[in-house]
Design a protein around this motif. Structure first.
Motif, PDB file in Angstrom:
ATOM      1  N   PHE A 108       0.834  -1.184   0.000  1.00 11.82           N
ATOM      2  CA  PHE A 108       0.000   0.000   0.000  1.00 11.82           C
ATOM      3  C   PHE A 108       0.877   1.245   0.000  1.00 11.82           C
ATOM      4  CE2 PHE A 108      -4.637  -0.361   0.842  1.00 11.82           C
ATOM      5  CZ  PHE A 108      -4.759  -1.698   0.540  1.00 11.82           C
ATOM      6  N   THR A 109       0.444   2.250  -0.715  1.00 12.12           N
ATOM      7  CA  THR A 109       1.106   3.541  -0.757  1.00 12.12           C
ATOM      8  C   THR A 109       0.335   4.498   0.134  1.00 12.12           C
ATOM      9  OG1 THR A 109       1.828   3.180  -3.026  1.00 12.12           O
ATOM     10  CG2 THR A 109       1.754   5.454  -2.271  1.00 12.12           C
ATOM     11  N   VAL A 110       1.038   5.304   0.914  1.00 13.13           N
ATOM     12  CA  VAL A 110       0.426   6.343   1.732  1.00 13.13           C
ATOM     13  C   VAL A 110       0.602   7.663   0.989  1.00 13.13           C
ATOM     14  CG1 VAL A 110       0.542   7.600   3.915  1.00 13.13           C
ATOM     15  CG2 VAL A 110       0.862   5.124   3.893  1.00 13.13           C
ATOM     16  N   LEU A 111      -0.509   8.327   0.707  1.00 16.62           N
ATOM     17  CA  LEU A 111      -0.484   9.575  -0.048  1.00 16.62           C
ATOM     18  C   LEU A 111      -1.021  10.720   0.812  1.00 16.62           C
ATOM     19  CD1 LEU A 111      -0.108  11.070  -2.784  1.00 16.62           C
ATOM     20  CD2 LEU A 111      -2.445  10.399  -3.307  1.00 16.62           C
TER      21      LEU A 111
ATOM     22  N   ARG B 144      -3.809   1.876  -2.208  1.00 14.70           N
ATOM     23  CA  ARG B 144      -3.486   3.238  -1.797  1.00 14.70           C
ATOM     24  C   ARG B 144      -4.329   3.678  -0.603  1.00 14.70           C
ATOM     25  NH1 ARG B 144      -3.887   7.250  -6.502  1.00 14.70           N
ATOM     26  NH2 ARG B 144      -6.100   6.948  -6.161  1.00 14.70           N
ATOM     27  N   LEU B 145      -3.660   4.331   0.347  1.00  6.81           N
ATOM     28  CA  LEU B 145      -4.297   4.968   1.488  1.00  6.81           C
ATOM     29  C   LEU B 145      -4.013   6.462   1.344  1.00  6.81           C
ATOM     30  CD1 LEU B 145      -4.111   3.917   5.162  1.00  6.81           C
ATOM     31  CD2 LEU B 145      -3.409   6.189   4.523  1.00  6.81           C
ATOM     32  N   THR B 146      -5.068   7.281   1.304  1.00  5.95           N
ATOM     33  CA  THR B 146      -4.913   8.717   1.092  1.00  5.95           C
ATOM     34  C   THR B 146      -5.469   9.481   2.279  1.00  5.95           C
ATOM     35  OG1 THR B 146      -5.177   8.416  -1.295  1.00  5.95           O
ATOM     36  CG2 THR B 146      -5.488  10.651  -0.445  1.00  5.95           C
ATOM     37  N   LEU B 147      -4.690  10.421   2.798  1.00 11.99           N
ATOM     38  CA  LEU B 147      -5.190  11.333   3.816  1.00 11.99           C
ATOM     39  C   LEU B 147      -6.159  12.273   3.107  1.00 11.99           C
ATOM     40  CD1 LEU B 147      -5.068  12.450   6.721  1.00 11.99           C
ATOM     41  CD2 LEU B 147      -3.217  13.947   5.946  1.00 11.99           C
TER      42      LEU B 147
ATOM     43  N   SER C  50       2.602   7.844  11.959  1.00  9.99           N
ATOM     44  CA  SER C  50       2.716   6.460  12.436  1.00  9.99           C
ATOM     45  C   SER C  50       1.411   5.707  12.227  1.00  9.99           C
ATOM     46  CB  SER C  50       3.104   6.426  13.912  1.00  9.99           C
ATOM     47  OG  SER C  50       4.395   6.924  14.086  1.00  9.99           O
ATOM     48  N   GLU C  51       0.297   6.359  12.526  1.00 15.15           N
ATOM     49  CA  GLU C  51      -1.000   5.706  12.364  1.00 15.15           C
ATOM     50  C   GLU C  51      -1.313   5.441  10.894  1.00 15.15           C
ATOM     51  OE1 GLU C  51      -4.568   3.861  13.477  1.00 15.15           O
ATOM     52  OE2 GLU C  51      -2.706   4.267  14.535  1.00 15.15           O
ATOM     53  N   LEU C  52      -1.002   6.393  10.011  1.00 19.75           N
ATOM     54  CA  LEU C  52      -1.244   6.185   8.583  1.00 19.75           C
ATOM     55  C   LEU C  52      -0.455   4.987   8.061  1.00 19.75           C
ATOM     56  CD1 LEU C  52      -1.239   9.858   7.232  1.00 19.75           C
ATOM     57  CD2 LEU C  52      -3.225   8.397   7.668  1.00 19.75           C
ATOM     58  N   PHE C  53       0.819   4.915   8.443  1.00 21.97           N
ATOM     59  CA  PHE C  53       1.635   3.794   7.982  1.00 21.97           C
ATOM     60  C   PHE C  53       1.214   2.478   8.631  1.00 21.97           C
ATOM     61  CE2 PHE C  53       4.315   7.175   6.399  1.00 21.97           C
ATOM     62  CZ  PHE C  53       4.658   6.670   5.155  1.00 21.97           C
TER      63      PHE C  53
END
Length: 97
Positions: A15-18, A84-87, A40-43
């Protein structure tokens, strides 16, 4: 853009954090401890999503998650089909005083 690497599997994509440019300033403006907790939480979420992709996550449709973290309301969009995980949103409660 930063990605979470997957040491265990060559066949599946990590997964990519964007963090979109429009929210990067808000993230940068957080106190260091809050910013670190958020990142830290996003990752952590991206890593869990990657590990549990085949078991729990819907594979096609993106979905949103809301969480409260260290005085911030955070909205995250998970897109399993794109890994993908996006803020998607970040608001901080104002201190009274």
């Amino acid at each position: 853009m930063t990605s979470v690497s997957d040491m265990g599997s060559q066949s599946s994509q990590a997964f990519t954090v964007l963090i979109p440019r429009g929210l990067q300033g808000s993230v940068d403006g957080l106190p260091q401890d809050v910013r670190q907790a958020l990142l830290s939480e996003l990752f952590r979420m991206a890593s869990l999503a990657h590990q549990e992709r085949s078991l729990l996550l819907p594979m096609s449709e993106p979905y949103a998650l809301n969480l409260d973290l260290d005085g911030c309301h955070v909205t995250v969009e998970m897109d399993p089909s794109r890994s993908r995980l996006t803020l998607a949103g970040l608001t901080r409660a104002r201190a009274l005083g």
